[in-house]
Design a protein around this motif. Structure first.
Motif, PDB file in Angstrom:
ATOM      1  N   PRO B  25       0.812  -1.228   0.000  1.00 27.74           N
ATOM      2  CA  PRO B  25       0.000   0.000   0.000  1.00 27.74           C
ATOM      3  C   PRO B  25       0.837   1.266   0.000  1.00 27.74           C
ATOM      4  O   PRO B  25       0.417   2.286  -0.550  1.00 27.74           O
ATOM      5  CB  PRO B  25      -0.805  -0.104   1.299  1.00 27.74           C
ATOM      6  CG  PRO B  25      -0.805  -1.554   1.612  1.00 27.74           C
ATOM      7  CD  PRO B  25       0.515  -2.073   1.167  1.00 27.74           C
ATOM      8  N   VAL B  26       2.038   1.205   0.605  1.00 30.63           N
ATOM      9  CA  VAL B  26       2.926   2.371   0.568  1.00 30.63           C
ATOM     10  C   VAL B  26       3.348   2.635  -0.874  1.00 30.63           C
ATOM     11  O   VAL B  26       3.287   3.769  -1.363  1.00 30.63           O
ATOM     12  CB  VAL B  26       4.172   2.135   1.453  1.00 30.63           C
ATOM     13  CG1 VAL B  26       5.101   3.329   1.383  1.00 30.63           C
ATOM     14  CG2 VAL B  26       3.761   1.859   2.894  1.00 30.63           C
ATOM     15  N   TYR B  28       1.798   1.762  -3.500  1.00 32.08           N
ATOM     16  CA  TYR B  28       0.595   2.217  -4.188  1.00 32.08           C
ATOM     17  C   TYR B  28       0.390   3.723  -4.019  1.00 32.08           C
ATOM     18  O   TYR B  28       0.108   4.439  -4.982  1.00 32.08           O
ATOM     19  CB  TYR B  28      -0.601   1.479  -3.576  1.00 32.08           C
ATOM     20  CG  TYR B  28      -1.521   0.881  -4.598  1.00 32.08           C
ATOM     21  CD1 TYR B  28      -1.232  -0.351  -5.170  1.00 32.08           C
ATOM     22  CD2 TYR B  28      -2.693   1.535  -4.971  1.00 32.08           C
ATOM     23  CE1 TYR B  28      -2.086  -0.913  -6.097  1.00 32.08           C
ATOM     24  CE2 TYR B  28      -3.546   0.978  -5.892  1.00 32.08           C
ATOM     25  CZ  TYR B  28      -3.238  -0.251  -6.451  1.00 32.08           C
ATOM     26  OH  TYR B  28      -4.077  -0.801  -7.360  1.00 32.08           O
ATOM     27  N   THR B  29       0.533   4.172  -2.762  1.00 29.48           N
ATOM     28  CA  THR B  29       0.354   5.595  -2.463  1.00 29.48           C
ATOM     29  C   THR B  29       1.353   6.435  -3.253  1.00 29.48           C
ATOM     30  O   THR B  29       1.000   7.462  -3.833  1.00 29.48           O
ATOM     31  CB  THR B  29       0.544   5.824  -0.954  1.00 29.48           C
ATOM     32  OG1 THR B  29      -0.386   5.003  -0.261  1.00 29.48           O
ATOM     33  CG2 THR B  29       0.318   7.259  -0.582  1.00 29.48           C
ATOM     34  N   PHE B  32       0.584   6.368  -7.116  1.00 30.65           N
ATOM     35  CA  PHE B  32      -0.564   7.177  -7.539  1.00 30.65           C
ATOM     36  C   PHE B  32      -0.328   8.681  -7.412  1.00 30.65           C
ATOM     37  O   PHE B  32      -1.174   9.462  -7.833  1.00 30.65           O
ATOM     38  CB  PHE B  32      -1.836   6.735  -6.805  1.00 30.65           C
ATOM     39  CG  PHE B  32      -2.531   5.608  -7.521  1.00 30.65           C
ATOM     40  CD1 PHE B  32      -2.011   4.319  -7.484  1.00 30.65           C
ATOM     41  CD2 PHE B  32      -3.680   5.827  -8.266  1.00 30.65           C
ATOM     42  CE1 PHE B  32      -2.615   3.279  -8.162  1.00 30.65           C
ATOM     43  CE2 PHE B  32      -4.294   4.783  -8.956  1.00 30.65           C
ATOM     44  CZ  PHE B  32      -3.767   3.519  -8.905  1.00 30.65           C
ATOM     45  N   ASN B  41      -8.594  10.143  -8.215  1.00 29.56           N
ATOM     46  CA  ASN B  41      -7.375   9.356  -8.331  1.00 29.56           C
ATOM     47  C   ASN B  41      -7.675   7.902  -8.003  1.00 29.56           C
ATOM     48  O   ASN B  41      -7.180   7.368  -7.027  1.00 29.56           O
ATOM     49  CB  ASN B  41      -6.337   9.937  -7.375  1.00 29.56           C
ATOM     50  CG  ASN B  41      -4.941   9.512  -7.747  1.00 29.56           C
ATOM     51  OD1 ASN B  41      -4.726   8.840  -8.747  1.00 29.56           O
ATOM     52  ND2 ASN B  41      -3.986   9.904  -6.932  1.00 29.56           N
ATOM     53  N   LEU B  42      -8.485   7.243  -8.809  1.00 25.73           N
ATOM     54  CA  LEU B  42      -8.901   5.881  -8.473  1.00 25.73           C
ATOM     55  C   LEU B  42      -8.319   4.824  -9.402  1.00 25.73           C
ATOM     56  O   LEU B  42      -7.956   3.749  -8.967  1.00 25.73           O
ATOM     57  CB  LEU B  42     -10.432   5.778  -8.474  1.00 25.73           C
ATOM     58  CG  LEU B  42     -11.101   6.292  -7.205  1.00 25.73           C
ATOM     59  CD1 LEU B  42     -12.600   6.360  -7.375  1.00 25.73           C
ATOM     60  CD2 LEU B  42     -10.762   5.420  -6.004  1.00 25.73           C
ATOM     61  N   VAL B  43      -8.247   5.118 -10.697  1.00 25.25           N
ATOM     62  CA  VAL B  43      -7.663   4.145 -11.627  1.00 25.25           C
ATOM     63  C   VAL B  43      -6.421   4.747 -12.273  1.00 25.25           C
ATOM     64  O   VAL B  43      -6.296   5.961 -12.402  1.00 25.25           O
ATOM     65  CB  VAL B  43      -8.654   3.728 -12.739  1.00 25.25           C
ATOM     66  CG1 VAL B  43      -9.622   2.692 -12.222  1.00 25.25           C
ATOM     67  CG2 VAL B  43      -9.384   4.931 -13.290  1.00 25.25           C
ATOM     68  N   ILE B 230      -9.721  11.311  -4.046  1.00 24.10           N
ATOM     69  CA  ILE B 230      -8.631  12.060  -3.428  1.00 24.10           C
ATOM     70  C   ILE B 230      -7.764  12.644  -4.533  1.00 24.10           C
ATOM     71  O   ILE B 230      -7.342  11.930  -5.444  1.00 24.10           O
ATOM     72  CB  ILE B 230      -7.804  11.126  -2.539  1.00 24.10           C
ATOM     73  CG1 ILE B 230      -8.664  10.608  -1.388  1.00 24.10           C
ATOM     74  CG2 ILE B 230      -6.571  11.836  -1.992  1.00 24.10           C
ATOM     75  CD1 ILE B 230      -8.121   9.393  -0.720  1.00 24.10           C
ATOM     76  N   ALA B 234      -2.595  15.024  -2.732  1.00 26.59           N
ATOM     77  CA  ALA B 234      -2.506  14.430  -1.393  1.00 26.59           C
ATOM     78  C   ALA B 234      -1.455  13.326  -1.393  1.00 26.59           C
ATOM     79  O   ALA B 234      -0.668  13.201  -0.447  1.00 26.59           O
ATOM     80  CB  ALA B 234      -3.864  13.885  -0.973  1.00 26.59           C
ATOM     81  N   ASN B 235      -1.431  12.533  -2.471  1.00 28.09           N
ATOM     82  CA  ASN B 235      -0.411  11.494  -2.587  1.00 28.09           C
ATOM     83  C   ASN B 235       0.985  12.097  -2.689  1.00 28.09           C
ATOM     84  O   ASN B 235       1.948  11.547  -2.167  1.00 28.09           O
ATOM     85  CB  ASN B 235      -0.678  10.618  -3.811  1.00 28.09           C
ATOM     86  CG  ASN B 235      -1.947   9.812  -3.671  1.00 28.09           C
ATOM     87  OD1 ASN B 235      -3.029  10.365  -3.486  1.00 28.09           O
ATOM     88  ND2 ASN B 235      -1.828   8.503  -3.757  1.00 28.09           N
ATOM     89  N   SER B 238       2.022  13.219   0.799  1.00 25.53           N
ATOM     90  CA  SER B 238       2.323  12.051   1.611  1.00 25.53           C
ATOM     91  C   SER B 238       3.637  11.393   1.175  1.00 25.53           C
ATOM     92  O   SER B 238       4.460  10.995   2.002  1.00 25.53           O
ATOM     93  CB  SER B 238       1.163  11.065   1.515  1.00 25.53           C
ATOM     94  OG  SER B 238       1.268  10.092   2.503  1.00 25.53           O
TER      95      SER B 238
END
Lengths: 304, 264
Positions: B25-26, B28-29, B32, B41-43, B230, B234-235, B238
């Motif tokens: 998941p990290v 992934y973040t 994206f 920001n989904l696909v 999102i 934001a990504n 982060s």
């Protein structure tokens, strides 16, 4: 102070000799204690009071009067016991899963990588790395990873773990995966701390006495790592029970709602403060009872 | 001992899977943050540096970041000060009610965040305190103190009291002994505790959600926008924080390793 000890304060603190100079440190507790009283004890008392409030007849939404309305508790429990039980169930499964996943990780870092500080350092950084990115963003990432059209679901369908039309999105499984993921580091770190203190000569002695690795693990390693297991399970179970980020972002709101979501909703959407407060009190008391029983039962008091 | 036992690979294999689980998941973040996402920001729609070129491009995102940084710094300062004082007194001083204070420090940690939030909001509502920056800081200090105490206590306990006695024997006043001997030795532990407090505060959502009213922190911004998508900014934020933290931590690891080598 067995409970304090269980949460990882196992650095033995010898009782200090009562010299005049040492007691000079006594005054240092005052500001912290005042803070905790003002922002913890008093609010919890306010919570208890709120849980007994009664609604004002003909009053506005969110208007309540002080009372001793104990029915708030029975009514709240009658309505929300499924969500309460589900929270404990999800948290329990997630805690067991973090233990199963986290133990090999902690063992690898503490025992197998012993004497290689650089490798240990790198692995520990990998364990805490998720903390450096946003918890909510990582939960959203799970939503994408577990989505119907993503690789994980396709692979599980192909392996017949899921039926051809099976899905993970918005299921209890997704919430439990999210909880397991979120609290895994809280399991690994105390386990690592406990295993790190393990004397490698103990393991060698086990082998010298012709114990198989499995027997050595069962009779030596595991019992000696119990303080880590207890601390890790508490650090995982307690926050997981109250969490609602995972259940609201990864769940579907009918068979995944956890008690935190209910409390939040009662407070802010329905303005039903007494029910929200009663549920909070029930949650807090149940956790304290469970934790006390657990710490007694695992005998950590003696271990510490 | 170390050579080819048949089961020797089982632990690294399972541990490796655990690390993958933890880090996907990290990844992934971070991935994206480079997505050509538009608004939701989904696909994955293709690689772009747009969001990195314009990290404040999405409405509110940098304001939320600034709020989180201000809350985090102030809460860390207060919690670290109060927690360090508590830790020193709990280890070194003998006083009546010491176990009661230990319990008082432990209880917030054993209370789920949702209960802490509910208790604070019950109190704040009855006092009619307006929710916002101040109430969020106060709440963050509360849950950070306990963790600071645990972290610093371990450090104080590992400190030999004889060092202070030696200072006293050399005619240092208690005040001098503390600031010249005890405090410098505690400093690494205090620093670690402060970092822990900051990261707890910066990433907190549940307690913040209860005590913030209309005040938006970064986690709250992300949570609220999760339903409508999102923004990739934001990504970016982060991921940038992740990179900075990683550089800091790896940097300290490398210096420590160098020091170990020098000591050998």
């Amino acid at each position: 102070m067995s409970l304090t000890a269980a949460l990882g304060q196992r650095g033995t603190t010898p009782a200090p000799p009562p010299t005049a100079r040492r007691s000079g440190y006594r005054g240092l507790v005052v500001p912290g204690v005042l803070y905790l009283v003002a922002f913890f004890v008093v609010p919890v008392a306010a919570l208890l009071a709120t849980s007994l409030y009664t609604s004002v007849p003909g009053g506005e939404l969110g208007q309540y009067a002080p009372a001793l309305r104990w029915q708030n508790y029975t009514e709240a429990l009658a309505q929300f016991w499924p969500q309460l039980l589900r929270s404990f169930g999800f948290a329990l499964v997630a805690t067991l899963a973090t233990l199963a996943i986290g133990y090999p990780m902690a063992y690898l870092i503490a025992v197998r990588a012993r004497g290689r500080p650089t490798l240990q350092g790198v692995l520990l950084v990998l364990v805490v790395a998720p903390f450096f990115t946003s918890f909510i963003l990582r939960t959203v990432a799970w939503k994408q990873i577990l989505a119907d059209d993503a690789a994980v679901v396709a692979a599980l369908r192909w392996l017949h773990v899921l039926p051809p039309d099976g899905r993970l999105a918005a299921t209890p499984a997704a919430v439990v995966i999210g909880l397991t993921y979120a609290f895994l580091p809280f399991m690994v770190l105390p386990l690592y701390a406990a295993l790190e203190r393990l004397d490698p000569r103990m393991l060698e002695a086990g082998a010298d006495l012709y114990a198989s690795p499995v027997t050595t693990f069962r009779t030596v390693t595991l019992p000696l790592s119990m303080p880590g297991v207890v601390a890790g399970t508490l650090l995982t179970f307690i926050p997981a029970t109250g969490d609602y980020v995972n259940s609201s972002l990864l769940g579907n709101n009918t068979d995944t709602t956890m008690i935190g979501q209910v409390i939040d909703g009662r407070f802010f959407r329905v303005l039903d403060y007494p029910t929200a407060a009663a549920l909070s009190v029930v949650l807090m008391v149940s956790i304290l009872l469970l934790v006390t029983a657990y710490v007694r039962r695992t005998g950590t008091e003696d271990l510490v | 001992m170390r050579t080819a036992r048949p089961g020797a690979l089982v632990v690294p294999l399972f541990a490796g899977l655990g690390f993958v689980f933890l880090l996907v998941p990290v990844a992934y973040t971070v991935l994206f943050s480079f997505n050509d996402a538009g608004k939701t920001n989904l696909v994955w729609r293709g690689f772009t540096l747009d969001a990195w070129r314009n990290p404040c491009g999405a409405p509110q995102v940098c304001e939320a970041l600034g709020n989180s940084l201000r809350v985090g710094l102030l809460a860390t300062l207060v919690a670290t000060t109060l927690g360090t004082m508590l830790a020193i007194a709990l280890v070194r001083a003998r006083f009546r009610g010491r176990s009661a204070v230990n319990l008082l420090v432990f209880l917030p940690m054993a209370t789920p965040e949702v209960v802490l939030g509910a208790a604070l909001v019950a109190q704040l509502l009855s006092l009619r305190v307006p929710l916002g920056f101040g109430t969020v800081v106060a709440a963050h200090v509360l849950f950070c103190i306990s963790f600071v105490v645990v972290a610093v206590k371990a450090r104080v306990a590992s400190l030999d009291p004889a060092l202070e006695e030696a200072a006293a024997d050399l005619y240092a006043s208690p005040w001098q002994a503390f600031w010249k001997v005890t405090f410098p030795l505690l400093l690494p532990g205090i620093g670690a505790a402060a970092l822990l407090a900051f990261s707890l505060s910066f990433d907190d959502f549940i307690v913040t959600n209860f005590t913030s009213g209309g005040f938006v922190t970064f986690p709250k911004f992300v949570y609220v926008s999760a339903t409508r998508g999102i923004p990739p900014q934001a990504n970016v934020i982060s991921s940038a924080m992740f990179a900075i933290a990683l550089v800091l931590v790896v940097g300290t690891q490398v210096t420590q390793a160098a020091r170990r080598r020098a000591a050998r």
